[in-house]
Design a protein around this motif. Structure first.
Motif, PDB file in Angstrom:
ATOM      1  N   SER A 114      12.886 -19.628 -13.479  1.00  0.00           N
ATOM      2  CA  SER A 114      11.797 -18.673 -13.438  1.00  0.00           C
ATOM      3  C   SER A 114      12.278 -17.438 -12.682  1.00  0.00           C
ATOM      4  N   ASP A 115      11.554 -16.324 -12.811  1.00  0.00           N
ATOM      5  CA  ASP A 115      12.127 -15.111 -12.207  1.00  0.00           C
ATOM      6  C   ASP A 115      11.894 -15.039 -10.693  1.00  0.00           C
ATOM      7  N   TRP A 151       9.062 -14.179  -4.616  1.00  0.00           N
ATOM      8  CA  TRP A 151       9.935 -14.718  -3.572  1.00  0.00           C
ATOM      9  C   TRP A 151      11.133 -13.795  -3.331  1.00  0.00           C
ATOM     10  N   LEU A 152      11.809 -13.405  -4.400  1.00  0.00           N
ATOM     11  CA  LEU A 152      13.079 -12.679  -4.238  1.00  0.00           C
ATOM     12  C   LEU A 152      12.878 -11.223  -3.837  1.00  0.00           C
ATOM     13  N   VAL A 153      11.883 -10.571  -4.435  1.00  0.00           N
ATOM     14  CA  VAL A 153      11.764  -9.126  -4.213  1.00  0.00           C
ATOM     15  C   VAL A 153      10.654  -8.802  -3.224  1.00  0.00           C
ATOM     16  N   SER A 200      14.943 -20.092  -2.253  1.00  0.00           N
ATOM     17  CA  SER A 200      16.156 -20.066  -1.426  1.00  0.00           C
ATOM     18  C   SER A 200      16.140 -18.801  -0.565  1.00  0.00           C
ATOM     19  N   THR A 201      16.291 -18.972   0.752  1.00  0.00           N
ATOM     20  CA  THR A 201      16.329 -17.790   1.616  1.00  0.00           C
ATOM     21  C   THR A 201      17.634 -17.012   1.394  1.00  0.00           C
ATOM     22  N   VAL A 235      14.172 -14.075   9.584  1.00  0.00           N
ATOM     23  CA  VAL A 235      13.901 -15.071   8.527  1.00  0.00           C
ATOM     24  C   VAL A 235      12.410 -15.420   8.506  1.00  0.00           C
ATOM     25  N   LEU A 236      11.825 -15.569   9.689  1.00  0.00           N
ATOM     26  CA  LEU A 236      10.414 -15.982   9.741  1.00  0.00           C
ATOM     27  C   LEU A 236       9.490 -14.868   9.266  1.00  0.00           C
ATOM     28  N   ALA A 237       9.861 -13.613   9.562  1.00  0.00           N
ATOM     29  CA  ALA A 237       9.041 -12.495   9.065  1.00  0.00           C
ATOM     30  C   ALA A 237       9.052 -12.499   7.537  1.00  0.00           C
ATOM     31  N   ILE A 238      10.228 -12.755   6.961  1.00  0.00           N
ATOM     32  CA  ILE A 238      10.360 -12.800   5.494  1.00  0.00           C
ATOM     33  C   ILE A 238       9.529 -13.947   4.923  1.00  0.00           C
ATOM     34  N   LEU A 239       9.579 -15.093   5.576  1.00  0.00           N
ATOM     35  CA  LEU A 239       8.828 -16.252   5.073  1.00  0.00           C
ATOM     36  C   LEU A 239       7.322 -15.995   5.156  1.00  0.00           C
ATOM     37  N   ARG A 240       6.868 -15.449   6.283  1.00  0.00           N
ATOM     38  CA  ARG A 240       5.420 -15.221   6.439  1.00  0.00           C
ATOM     39  C   ARG A 240       4.919 -14.259   5.374  1.00  0.00           C
TER      40      ARG A 240
END
Ligand code: AP5
Length: 258
Positions: A12-13, A17-19, A65-66, A103-108
């Motif tokens: 899937s694109d 998550w990625l962008v 995937s991070t 990493v956590l800022a990105i996840l939140r």
């Protein structure tokens, strides 16, 4: 249900998550199936990404995937790449872990991906105790529970050989191996025709740093998840499909899948 000749690279694109969360994924709406919510643990190069692709094709769960987020950011133009993201790419190329706060800022920001109705396969996250605790907190606020944490195991010499032979498509990020999963045409992606390159962090000096970061910061997560009854250890020898079969058997034994 698993077809060995299925195309492992179709995915899937994962745009949200990625962008970033303002993007809409063009994933097909998942069939009404049981969602899987799994964390994939294991040393760099053990095959987590390969297994995540197989699992995401055979279930409705999205491969999160991070590492892929940081690699996708590399192709953004400079003005769309935040200073934190630029710094994260420097850490990654050296083989160091990106700082927890980044990493956590990105996840939140991408919290809604954890509520995806098909479930999720977290690959490369969490990687430190602080990240595992933050994930627990985030999932609790969403009333979402992890089903299992799968720890893939392989001796170090085999892991190094998987890493040194890995080649990745610059366009669609499909993963190959020069010996065990060669493309049909040398250095060319079977799926999109993109060029295949070696990841910068697969160079020997970065691999040494990554292994050390894994042993010091990530391996202790085994002790974190074991007492919670979430840990499943899977032998990562054999072909990707053999390992996938082992993973599904373990999930069935625990009645995590039908
Ligand atoms: P990330 O992208 O997560 O890399 P990794 O964990 O080091 O894992 P890899 O992608 O290297 O390997 P893999 O286990 O997925 O193996 P693969 O399936 O590709 O992270 C990269 C970096 O980003 C980190 O070092 C860090 O700097 C940063 N980062 C990311 N997340 C972070 C976080 N949460 N916190 C802090 N920093 C973070 O397989 C490897 C090769 O083997 C391939 O060629 C494949 O074709 C081949 N292969 C796979 N399975 C088999 C098999 N069964 N038999 C033969 N060959 C196989």
């Amino acid at each position: 249900m698993c077809a060995e000749d299925a195309n492992v690279h179709v995915t899937s694109d994962r745009a949200a998550w990625l962008v970033g969360p303002s993007n809409k994924c063009s994933n097909p709406a998942p069939q009404p199936v049981r969602p899987y919510r799994l964390v994939l643990l294991g040393a760099p190069g053990v095959g987590k990404g390969t297994q995540a692709e197989l699992l995401s094709q055979q279930t409705a769960a999205c491969h999160l995937s991070t590492g892929d987020i940081f690699r996708a950011a590399k192709s953004l133009d400079a003005c769309r790449c935040t200073p934190a993201m630029t710094a994260a790419m420097d850490y990654m190329h050296r083989g160091d872990l990106v700082p927890d706060e980044t990493v956590l800022a990105i996840l939140r920001e991408r919290g809604k991906c954890l509520r995806c109705s098909g479930g999720f396969l977290l690959d490369g996250f969490p990687r430190t105790l602080a990240q595992a605790q933050a994930l627990d907190g985030l999932l609790a606020t969403m009333n979402v529970k992890l089903d299992a944490v799968i720890d893939y195991r392989l001796p170090m010499d085999e892991i190094i050989s998987r890493l040194s032979g890995r080649r990745t498509c610059v366009k669609c990020r499909a993963v190959y191996h020069v010996e065990t999963r060669p493309p049909q045409v040398e250095n060319t992606c079977d799926t999109c025709g993109g060029e295949l390159v070696q990841r910068e962090d697969d160079r020997p000096e970065s691999v040494r740093v990554r292994m050390s970061a894994y042993l010091h910061s990530t391996a202790p997560l085994i002790e974190f998840y074991q007492p919670r009854g979430l840990l499943i250890t899977v032998d990562a020898h054999g072909s990707p499909w053999e390992i996938f079969g082992r993973t599904m058997r373990e999930l069935r034994v625990r009645e995590i899948c039908g």
